[in-house]
Design a protein around this motif. Structure first.
Motif, short mmCIF file in Angstrom:
data_model
loop_
_atom_site.label_atom_id
_atom_site.label_comp_id
_atom_site.label_asym_id
_atom_site.label_seq_id
_atom_site.Cartn_x
_atom_site.Cartn_y
_atom_site.Cartn_z
N VAL A 296 0.85 -1.20 0.00
CA VAL A 296 0.00 0.00 0.00
C VAL A 296 0.88 1.24 0.00
CG1 VAL A 296 -1.68 1.32 1.33
CG2 VAL A 296 -1.94 -1.15 1.09
N GLU A 297 0.58 2.13 -0.91
CA GLU A 297 1.38 3.35 -1.05
C GLU A 297 0.73 4.55 -0.36
OE1 GLU A 297 1.46 3.51 -5.26
OE2 GLU A 297 2.94 1.89 -5.46
N ALA A 298 -0.60 4.62 -0.38
CA ALA A 298 -1.26 5.80 0.18
C ALA A 298 -2.72 5.52 0.46
CB ALA A 298 -1.14 6.99 -0.78
N VAL A 299 -3.25 6.22 1.47
CA VAL A 299 -4.68 6.21 1.78
C VAL A 299 -5.19 7.65 1.65
CG1 VAL A 299 -6.44 5.69 3.49
CG2 VAL A 299 -4.39 4.24 3.32
N HIS A 300 -6.25 7.83 0.87
CA HIS A 300 -6.80 9.16 0.63
C HIS A 300 -8.28 9.18 1.04
CE1 HIS A 300 -3.40 10.47 -1.97
NE2 HIS A 300 -3.37 9.20 -2.32
N LEU B 232 -3.55 11.69 4.75
CA LEU B 232 -4.67 12.02 5.64
C LEU B 232 -4.32 13.15 6.60
CD1 LEU B 232 -5.92 8.41 6.48
CD2 LEU B 232 -6.81 9.98 4.75
N GLY B 233 -3.02 13.46 6.75
CA GLY B 233 -2.61 14.58 7.59
C GLY B 233 -2.96 14.42 9.06
N LEU C 299 -12.70 5.77 2.05
CA LEU C 299 -11.26 5.95 2.06
C LEU C 299 -10.71 5.14 0.89
CD1 LEU C 299 -10.44 5.59 5.87
CD2 LEU C 299 -10.47 7.70 4.53
N ARG C 300 -9.86 5.75 0.09
CA ARG C 300 -9.30 5.09 -1.09
C ARG C 300 -7.89 4.62 -0.79
NH1 ARG C 300 -9.22 8.99 -4.12
NH2 ARG C 300 -7.03 9.32 -4.64
N VAL C 301 -7.68 3.33 -0.94
CA VAL C 301 -6.39 2.71 -0.64
C VAL C 301 -5.69 2.44 -1.97
CG1 VAL C 301 -5.22 0.75 0.43
CG2 VAL C 301 -7.33 1.67 1.46
N GLU C 302 -4.56 3.10 -2.16
CA GLU C 302 -3.81 2.99 -3.41
C GLU C 302 -2.61 2.06 -3.21
OE1 GLU C 302 -4.64 4.21 -6.22
OE2 GLU C 302 -6.11 5.78 -5.76
N ALA C 303 -2.46 1.11 -4.13
CA ALA C 303 -1.33 0.18 -4.10
C ALA C 303 -0.87 -0.07 -5.53
CB ALA C 303 -1.74 -1.13 -3.43
#
Length: 351
Positions: A101-105, A294-295, A111-115
């Motif tokens: 997983v690279e990022a959660v937005h 997500l900060g 919540l969008r989980v990018e991989a």
């Protein structure tokens, strides 16, 4: 293609599997994304002689007792890997490998989980990536000048790799003590700690530590006096190899040096010593870079939570990073309870 599920669990180690067990019992649609090619989490990458602090029966995930290991009171890391592999298979947990997983937005109500393998949209995310993948190295003067070998706990495997060498082990916790004990016979060992090593009583193991951590959390939740937690008992569990080396006089710690030189280290009084290799047993930090978009990061790099739930993003739960995400939640026996509570809170939110 983007897939849509109720919950994405990030990490397929012990915390991720415990979460998956409870999510399945609650009938939620979920997926566990694991960056590793095989089951076992960080245990698959531990040094050869690593043992648990507790007997098998007190080192279990929810729903299934860890079977005892023949000839061992305290199971080895390899035994834990076998147990986790069987656990994942027994409960048919939907683990997808190898997915980093690279990022959660934030993405509207999801919540969008990018991989690298794609993306998932989830109503809730459980981050269970642990700390093993983010080793900490202190900023010691001269560290870049040292010409010998330097490695962290995560890279150490066996004493035969250092046979006959002058080896320095830095760190007064359990990893430092176990690796120093491992090296005490076959190398010219120097064990360096910030303070005099504090051993727990020989009859204390992970069972007592879990009970103590739980009692502390209960006291804090009820507004009673802080008992001091596990740290009040000591820093090192005297597992048999450590106890044997200590009692034989092979574990004698020296104070921390002030700087490294090209050939070794130097103390405040000007004393110097040569070294061929330095093993930094200096701990870890939470592996949370995927949550950066997500900060949410607060003091010391932690994300402020209430239990496991992120205060500023209630769709996110953090599991298994230490006491700040549940008493003893970074242990096999301790992660079950916060995993259950996280799953229940997610189920209530989705309803």
């Amino acid at each position: 293609m983007t897939q849509v599920v109720d919950v994405v669990v990030i990490g397929g180690g012990q915390a991720g599997l415990a979460a998956g067990y409870h999510l399945r019992r609650l009938g939620l649609d979920f997926v566990v994304l694991d960056a590793q090619a095989e089951p076992g989490g960080a245990w698959r990458h531990a040094w050869d002689s690593l043992h648990l602090f507790s007997p098998a029966a007190y080192s279990s995930l929810p729903g299934r007792l860890m079977p005892p290991q023949s000839g061992e009171t305290y199971p080895t890391a390899a035994h834990v890997v076998s147990y986790l592999t069987d656990y994942e298979r027994r409960y048919g947990l939907p683990v997808v490998r190898s997915v980093r997983v690279e990022a959660v937005h934030r993405d509207g109500e999801f919540l969008r989980v990018e991989a690298g393998a794609g993306s998932w949209r989830a109503r809730s995310v459980i981050s269970a990536t642990g700390t093993w993948w983010r080793p900490f190295l202190p900023a010691v003067p001269g560290r870049t000048e040292f010409k010998g070998t330097q490695l962290h706990t995560v890279e150490y495997r066996r004493p035969s790799d250092f046979g006959g060498q002058k080896v320095v082990v830095v760190g007064g916790g359990n990893s430092g003590a176990q690796i120093a004990a491992d090296l005490a016979s076959g190398t010219d060992l120097t064990w360096v700690t910030l303070r005099e090593p504090r051993y727990l009583a020989d009859d204390i193991d992970g069972r007592a530590l879990f009970d103590h951590a739980t009692a502390r959390r209960r006291a804090l939740d009820e507004g009673r006096t802080d008992t001091g937690g596990v740290a009040s008992l000591g820093d090192i569990v005297a597992v048999p190899p450590v106890r044997e080396a200590r009692d034989a006089g092979r574990l004698k710690a020296q104070p921390m040096f002030t700087r490294l030189t090209a050939t070794g280290m130097e103390w405040a009084d000007g004393t110097r010593a040569n070294a061929d290799a330095i093993i930094w047993c200096t701990g870890f930090r939470p592996a949370l870079s995927h949550l950066g978009p997500l900060g949410l990061r607060g003091p010391r790099g932690h994300i402020p939570t209430s239990g496991t739930q992120a205060r500023a993003e209630p769709r996110l739960h953090l599991l298994g990073y230490g006491d700040w995400t549940g008493p003893a939640s970074a242990t096999l026996i301790g992660v079950g309870r916060p995993a259950r509570e996280a799953a229940r809170q997610i189920a209530e939110m989705l309803r």
